[in-house]
Design a protein around this motif. Sequence first.
Motif, PDB file in Angstrom:
ATOM      1  N   THR A   1       0.871  -3.929  37.386  1.00  0.00           N
ATOM      2  CA  THR A   1       0.163  -3.661  38.633  1.00  0.00           C
ATOM      3  C   THR A   1      -1.023  -4.602  38.824  1.00  0.00           C
ATOM      4  OG1 THR A   1       0.735  -1.381  38.240  1.00  0.00           O
ATOM      5  CG2 THR A   1      -0.793  -1.806  39.993  1.00  0.00           C
ATOM      6  N   SER A   2      -1.696  -4.950  37.715  1.00  0.00           N
ATOM      7  CA  SER A   2      -2.904  -5.758  37.871  1.00  0.00           C
ATOM      8  C   SER A   2      -2.580  -7.120  38.465  1.00  0.00           C
ATOM      9  CB  SER A   2      -3.620  -5.914  36.532  1.00  0.00           C
ATOM     10  OG  SER A   2      -2.781  -6.566  35.617  1.00  0.00           O
TER      11      SER A   2
ATOM     12  N   ALA B   1      -0.090  -7.727  40.687  1.00  0.00           N
ATOM     13  CA  ALA B   1       0.103  -7.495  42.121  1.00  0.00           C
ATOM     14  C   ALA B   1      -1.248  -7.274  42.798  1.00  0.00           C
ATOM     15  CB  ALA B   1       1.018  -6.293  42.330  1.00  0.00           C
ATOM     16  N   ALA B   2      -2.126  -6.523  42.090  1.00  0.00           N
ATOM     17  CA  ALA B   2      -3.439  -6.241  42.664  1.00  0.00           C
ATOM     18  C   ALA B   2      -4.213  -7.531  42.885  1.00  0.00           C
ATOM     19  CB  ALA B   2      -4.206  -5.297  41.751  1.00  0.00           C
ATOM     20  N   ALA B   3      -4.184  -8.424  41.907  1.00  0.00           N
ATOM     21  CA  ALA B   3      -4.910  -9.686  42.046  1.00  0.00           C
ATOM     22  C   ALA B   3      -4.367 -10.489  43.215  1.00  0.00           C
ATOM     23  CB  ALA B   3      -4.804 -10.489  40.749  1.00  0.00           C
ATOM     24  N   ARG B   4      -3.059 -10.521  43.352  1.00  0.00           N
ATOM     25  CA  ARG B   4      -2.424 -11.230  44.468  1.00  0.00           C
ATOM     26  C   ARG B   4      -2.898 -10.664  45.805  1.00  0.00           C
ATOM     27  NH1 ARG B   4       1.793 -14.804  43.079  1.00  0.00           N
ATOM     28  NH2 ARG B   4       0.310 -16.500  42.920  1.00  0.00           N
TER      29      ARG B   4
ATOM     30  N   PHE C   1      -2.862   0.942  44.659  1.00  0.00           N
ATOM     31  CA  PHE C   1      -1.631   1.183  43.910  1.00  0.00           C
ATOM     32  C   PHE C   1      -1.621   2.576  43.285  1.00  0.00           C
ATOM     33  CE2 PHE C   1      -2.315  -3.297  44.139  1.00  0.00           C
ATOM     34  CZ  PHE C   1      -1.054  -3.837  44.296  1.00  0.00           C
TER      35      PHE C   1
ATOM     36  N   ALA D   1      -4.068   0.709  35.727  1.00  0.00           N
ATOM     37  CA  ALA D   1      -3.342  -0.518  35.436  1.00  0.00           C
ATOM     38  C   ALA D   1      -3.664  -1.611  36.445  1.00  0.00           C
ATOM     39  CB  ALA D   1      -1.838  -0.250  35.421  1.00  0.00           C
TER      40      ALA D   1
END
Lengths: 275, 323, 556
Positions: free
Chosen positions: A164-165, A167-170, C388, C393
């Motif tokens: 997830t991290s 995707a989160a950064a993106r 999310f 995470a």
Amino acid sequence: MSNANHPVSLVSGIVVLGLLAILILGAPFLAPYDPVKQNVTERLEKPSMEHPLGTDRFGRDVLSRTLHGGQTTLISSVVALCAALIIGLFVGLTAGMFHGSIIDIILMRLIDVLLSFPFMVLAMVIAALFGTSLSHLLLAVVAVWWVSFARLTRSVVLHAKNETSFAAARVLGATNGAIIFKELLPKAISPVLILATFELGSLILSIAALSFLGLGSQPPAPEWGSMLADGRDHFMQAPHILIGPALFIFLTVLAFNLIGEGLRDRLDPYEKTEL
Amino acid sequence: MYRMLLRKLLEAFVTLFCATLIIFALIRLAPGDPVQLLLGHPGEAALSDKQAFNDRAAGLRAQLGLDQSMIKQYTAWIHNLVQLDLGTSIHTGRAVSAEIVARLPATAMLSAAALLIQAVLGLFFGTVSALKAGKSYDNAIRLACVALASTPAFVIGLFLLSLFAVTLGAYEISSEAGLSRLWLPALTLGLIGAPQLIRMVRANMLSEFGRIYVLSALSRGLSRERVVKHALRNALLPVITMIALSLTSLISGAVVIESIFSWPGIGKYALDSILLKDYPVIQGYALVMVSLVILIHLCVDVVYALIDPRIHRKREAGAEEHV
Amino acid sequence: MFAARYFGEDTSIMVKKEIETMLQVTNLQVAYKQGRQSVSVLDNLSFGLRQGEILALLGESGSGKSTIAKAVTGLLPPSAHIGGGTMHIGSTLRVDMAVGKGRGKGRGIQWERIRGRGVAMLFQDAQQALNPVLKIGAHFRESLLFHRLASPDEVVPISIRLLSLLGFTDGERILECYPFQLSGGMCQRVCLALALCLKPSVLIADEPTSALDTVSQKEVLDLLKRTQKELGLTVLLITHDIAVANAVSDRVIVLNKGAIEEEGDTRTVFSKPRAAYTRQLLSSRSQIAKPSRERESAHSREPLLEITGLEKTFDGKKRVLHDVNLTLNRKEILGILGGSGSGKSTLARCITGLESPEGGHVIYRGTDICRLRGKGKRGLCKHIQMVFQDARASLNAGRTAMQLVQEPLQYMHIGNKEERETLASFYLHEVGITGDLLKRRPPQLSTGQCQRIAIARALVLRPEVLICDEAVSALDMSVQAQILALLQRLHKQFGFSILMISHDIRVLRSFCHHIAVMNNGSFSEVKRASALLHESKQSYTQLLLKCAGDMEEGLY
């Protein structure tokens, strides 16, 4: 042997490595004799009080030569491995980052090709064609040893990309550079370092094996590999010549392996499940 | 499925092609003129023979095709390779392929025996270590593994040789391959490869023990031995791959052992040829080794593709995680 | 009798002697070692399970409910330490839990004789609970033969009978399947059959339906309830979900931080809760489910994000999205409802540019954002942001709350150091992260706090669209209510649009203006949230609503 609370192997590995470093770096002060000074009257002497590890065929003190020889061996191995590590990290990050693209496919093919060259075979070919020397061996090391780092880094990156991290950064607008340096590299660095400690051990062993076969550095250099080659030639009359370099190689590799084990236990403290 | 097999086959050929390019490039990159290497240095020839030497060199050059373009040279070389012609040995004058084929059985025998020893040691001690995780058995096995993995191969070889041949007199050194002389080099080679396998079996078993299906099997009241069987079955898949792949390192690692035990395999042959500067042999040796490795990788891939594709993908991903 | 049909003539095992209590746990103490410290999880806990009842252990995360399940089956990890306690199974078996002190597994206890026949267990992730390399038939064969409950030729008929009891009409085929060929719901039913084939005195179900979508959750719970009734099973159901406890249990124990808050008849506990904690649980639940009034006309009719004909496949084969059309208006809260595998998360990833769709358009303020590349695509993050499911995470564990919220500002080169800090602390203050918490890192924060930081981090770029991908699904009910209230307040304050993706119809019904129902990669319908219940014509929506409605019956 160790867990996160009692890092026995990590500590003992560091202690052994520290002692070795003191002995090897302090060789000019600690070694009882001049490593290159020949003494024809004391050729191939057995270990004694004056020469704890005996003398070689020119009457040189094996202990002094072993202590002095460590510098070349260790420093060159570490440098070669670092080069391989950096190449491997770079290739692995690139291939993982652009997974599925043409760059990734080409890099993976290259890795496949290099994987089909066992290091021993490549080293033998190079020794045959370019002549036997330590620098040629190290060149061969850099040429193929990065592959394991690249594969590991790539698989870490591919795992991280599913997290997830990432995707989160993106979504937060991170650039490729920021993602590589902030998200991927930190995740890759510790497994790669652990692998490096193990690989350093097996690298030193491989070079020792090749030197023993006479394909590494050549006598009379005070270097572990050439001493091994030397020792092999006189194994029948004086097996003790081998003891010095072999013991030091063993201790060095042991230290790196212990550190690697300890680090690995620390990194993934999987709960030991009893049945 | 067939597409997958075809793709693997194609990939293997591409890899082989690239490998031949690398070997060819290495030979061409080597310092010194191959003709000079074959004939010796012109300076060593007497002055009067200079002309004769140059004539001979030119003749040899044409004969070896060295006066042609690189591409032509390469295609000619490949053309010969396809016909299994690896050239002739400078030293003996015999065909390299015949020499290698004659020595292949000895190396194959040694590697197979070593593989067996290594697999038995790895599975047994790996499982015991995992079952006794954290206890003294486990610690002893792990310590022994680290120590063994840190010992140079030739030290193990020389130690076992002097122990069995000199001290105990139970082993006779000879330059002939034979079943009666196989066990000691095979044992040595197997011991060298065992620690890595033990470590991997242990790690895989432990990670399986933590999985829910193991807890679930326990919760169904199955005995410990039963549940261990469940875990073993799952842990084994990547281990089998690893054993197959370790064959490649065994074949190449055999050089040291063959040299110490005077075992007449291809490793020793190649080593002797290096000292004799017998270039066609080295070239042929490298090609054979690389092809063998590619073949082994291909076989592992194919066997895996034949097993359930889902398990295959899952296990492959898992296997890569192990540092 | 029903049981006789499925177990052959011998029903003596099923109709056990009349025993008041089938499982009695007394003074159970469990602590976990964390580093050098020991954290107590269960402190002198006692409870009893009467024969033929379903007792629900209801508690939020950290209440110790799963520890009870593991302790009773002897499956505690080595880091757990049982300080004391006894367990009685039936009238004959007495187990001293603290035997083998210091060993979590309780050495010396012959668990092999207790597990399976005495206590059987269902796990949350049923697919993982089956050995991946064994066929379903092999699981049955092993269990039945090992416990000597059948002869080799009886194995298949018995397994098929059990499977048909659990709603499988094609038992023969199922026995030949590998676990990965079955869906999560089917696996859980297989696991239930596997547990039942040993005829256990007590069945422990540890969150048996939490990993399933609404429809299969309902299906499994119905089956559990039915088989329990018919076979007279004694079940200990462990759950965090009030609806699950309400739907199947006879009695309920409310657990909080390892201690019992309230115990009693399910109807009584939920209608007249005595403990303050139970009341709080119920109120946070009704808060989530209760539709708020003022939302109806709060948003304009100005379209902000228009999705037309979106197509997406994986590996060129599996179709994930097909002809997806959707319009999100300014300041609107739009819910997307769908089960697992419906493609709702892929849709979110397409909108945020994490995936590129193969066909169709996502038009945001006149530009097709699917066609954007490089800088343009990166600039999108100022307009569309995402929260999310797994907040922890999504946050880098090595950075403090302050640093995390400043990250997007740094990426976008907004402001200087002081301005960034001001902005970050402003938004963190808005989501309720203040003071000491600002300097903490994710591992030292609760999941709810992590989600607050994630929200602050998404809002700091002042986006017009906020996508919440199951943003509250992983949270405890009380935290869920807090986060939803927070989102509602922020929505009013900052006026962004929200695309709320969830599998939980209750969350969407109360929170959204409109709900779009997604099934198999496309929308079956879009309705006003309040009208969904009455107006929906689609059978899938009806099914979802019915499942959710049935479980909540009598709760409010």
